[in-house]
Design a protein around this motif. Structure first.
Motif: not given
Length: 318
Positions: A23-30, A50-66
């Motif tokens: 929620q905070g990141m979506a608000e920050c992007f907007l 993913v739903q938020l990224a699609k709703r607000y057209n947030i460019p998105i990459g992968l944070h690879a986690n090991l």
């Protein structure tokens, strides 16, 4: 002070970690505070992200986690060199210890990274615009080679090299954290040639270690941008000088400097909600997450960007 047009990529890491961080990141992007996000596909709130990224057209990459939580590769969930006795990844420092002892199977690293790219594509409908590593695991010895090959195999062009030119002057960083940052920079310097050989690119300048959490302020962000840009331009004028960061220009002769600012904004996680299978860690539950959110959204910072002609963009815009 030397000046140049600045294209600033402000990346919000750990998207998918918990609903409050999302929620905070979506608000920050907007609000214009960040310009793209980096998704944890094993995060407990990945579907919401993913739903938020699609709703607000947030460019998105992968944070690879090991390093945190559970793998997404089914074959590795029960038995793997990547897991500790509790069945989770070894942790930020644990993976470094296991790697140093030669305990990690690099074929399993490739399996997991490949599975994360495939899950990202399944969730979003496209490949990542960029791919970096959670807790900087992508620049670790041996892992860096597997990471680079996976990016090349999928045609993922952009990544992050966490070498911050201005870090030595940042006396406000706690000594234990500075020691970790310095180890990350050492690993990153040894990663440059590997990534270059695989045709991978990254911004001219990286900042974010000196401006994380409680150390984030409008003044610190602007100083980091100005100091790093000046150092970059001086190095370009004098090819005999060596920047502590890799000079792989993305500007194609336009005269601009491209910078990535790594951030971790959001509302703090509240246990037990969040995490990557083990619940939220102290980092995500800290008040510092909201401090970053408020700083990045501030009108003061936005006004400074406009005054200094700093253009926010995303990796997909390069």
């Amino acid at each position: 002070m030397l000046r140049a047009a600045v294209k600033l990529i402000v990346t919000g890491d750990d998207f998918g970690y918990c609903p409050r961080r999302n929620q905070g990141m979506a608000e920050c992007f907007l609000a214009g505070g960040i310009s793209n996000v980096s998704l944890l596909v094993n995060g407990s709130a990945v579907s919401n992200a993913v739903q938020l990224a699609k709703r607000y057209n947030i460019p998105i990459g992968l944070h690879a986690n090991l390093s945190e939580g559970s793998p997404v590769c089914t074959a590795l969930k029960e038995k793997s060199s990547l897991l500790n006795a509790q069945g989770f990844f070894h942790g930020k420092m644990g993976i470094r210890t296991a790697l140093a002892k030669g305990l990690l199977d690099m074929s399993e690293v490739k399996q997991e990274l490949t599975a994360q790219v495939e899950l990202f594509r399944e969730l979003t409908g496209h490949l990542p615009h960029h791919m970096d590593g959670h807790q900087h695991v992508h620049v670790l010895p041996e892992i860096r080679n597997i990471f680079a090959q996976v990016l090349k195999d999928y045609g993922i062009t952009y990544t992050r090299i966490p070498i911050e030119p201005d870090l030595p002057r940042c006396k406000w960083i706690d000594p234990p954290l500075m020691a970790f940052y310095q180890s990350v920079e050492k690993d990153s310097l040894n990663t440059v040639d590997v990534f270059r050989e695989h045709g991978i690119r990254w911004p001219d300048i990286y900042i974010g270690l000196s401006t994380m959490g409680k150390n984030m302020s409008v003044a610190n962000i602007l100083a980091a941008i100005d100091n790093a840009t000046t150092a970059h331009l001086l190095a370009k004028e004098d090819d005999s000088s060596a920047l502590p960061s890799p000079r792989v220009s993305l500007d194609q002769g336009t005269g601009s400097v491209t910078i990535e600012l790594m951030t971790h904004p959001g509302y703090p996680s509240i246990s037990p909600v969040g995490g990557c299978g083990e619940g939220p860690d102290d980092f995500s539950q800290s008040w510092e997450r909201q401090h970053e959110l408020e700083t990045l959204k501030s009108a003061e910072l936005q006004n400074h960007y406009r005054t200094r002609k700093v253009e926010l963009c995303a990796f997909q815009d390069l």
